[in-house]
Enzyme design. Structure first.
Site, PDB file in Angstrom:
ATOM      1  N   HIS A  64      -7.147  -5.421  -2.048  1.00 20.96           N
ATOM      2  CA  HIS A  64      -5.952  -4.746  -1.553  1.00 20.96           C
ATOM      3  C   HIS A  64      -5.056  -5.691  -0.765  1.00 20.96           C
ATOM      4  CE1 HIS A  64      -3.803  -1.047  -0.973  1.00 20.96           C
ATOM      5  NE2 HIS A  64      -3.876  -1.099   0.334  1.00 20.96           N
ATOM      6  N   SER A  85       0.844  -1.179   0.000  1.00 21.05           N
ATOM      7  CA  SER A  85       0.000   0.000   0.000  1.00 21.05           C
ATOM      8  C   SER A  85       0.891   1.244   0.000  1.00 21.05           C
ATOM      9  CB  SER A  85      -0.969  -0.047   1.175  1.00 21.05           C
ATOM     10  OG  SER A  85      -2.001   0.891   1.007  1.00 21.05           O
ATOM     11  N   ASP A 132      -8.617  -4.537  -6.394  1.00 18.57           N
ATOM     12  CA  ASP A 132      -8.121  -3.543  -5.437  1.00 18.57           C
ATOM     13  C   ASP A 132      -8.677  -2.179  -5.819  1.00 18.57           C
ATOM     14  OD1 ASP A 132      -6.691  -1.837  -3.783  1.00 18.57           O
ATOM     15  OD2 ASP A 132      -4.778  -2.852  -4.104  1.00 18.57           O
TER      16      ASP A 132
END
Length: 163
Positions: free
Chosen positions: A129, A17, A91
């Site tokens: 994600h 991330s 995602d």
């Protein structure tokens, strides 16, 4: 690295991330790592902002100048460290386009034959994600650990049986 149990000649770094953004940025700034793993990472900050599911955060905290100046995509040609890029297609926090753009920048900067490409791309079409499906998590961990260990040892990584 000052510790006796830390090898300064075999360090691997990774991030996911925003940590993946940091991994990408670090990859453009130094070659001190044996390998870098970038999971669900931001690559082009200007194109990322309007496509994430949280665009307000980016508009509030980052000026257009900051987005351009600190976007790793501008410095792709400086990456010499082998990278493992990991991304899930579903995602919405960091859309798949970021991982694909990073991957193609890495592949496009490689002058040798495809089999000598030091980078790898691990793609999960049904994940978001974070990789949550148990079998996918097994592949994720095997691939990350094998990529890191192989580059620390100076050899090519081997693929998991499920790949």
């Amino acid at each position: 690295e000052a510790r006796a149990d830390i090898r300064d000649d075999a360090t691997v770094m990774m991030g996911g991330s925003f940590g993946g953004y940091m991994a990408n940025w670090i990859a453009t700034q130094t070659d001190r790592f044996k390998a870098i793993v970038s999971h669900a990472s931001l690559w082009n900050l200007s194109s990322f902002g309007p496509t994430t599911d949280a665009p307000g955060f980016w508009r509030k905290d980052f000026t257009p100048k900051m987005l351009e100046e600190y976007s790793p995509h501008r410095l792709a040609e400086h990456i010499t460290t082998p990278m493992l890029v990991i991304h899930g297609d579903k995602d919405y926090r960091v859309p798949i386009g970021e991982g694909l753009a990073l991957w193609w920048a890495l592949a496009g900067n490689h002058d040798g034959p495809p089999e000598t490409l030091p980078h790898q791309f691990l793609y999960f079409p049904d994940e978001n994600h974070w990789i949550l499906t148990p079998q996918h998590a097994i592949v994720w961990y095997h691939t990350v650990l094998e990529f890191a260990e192989a580059h620390r040892e100076g050899r090519a990584p081997t693929a998991h049986d499920l790949l």
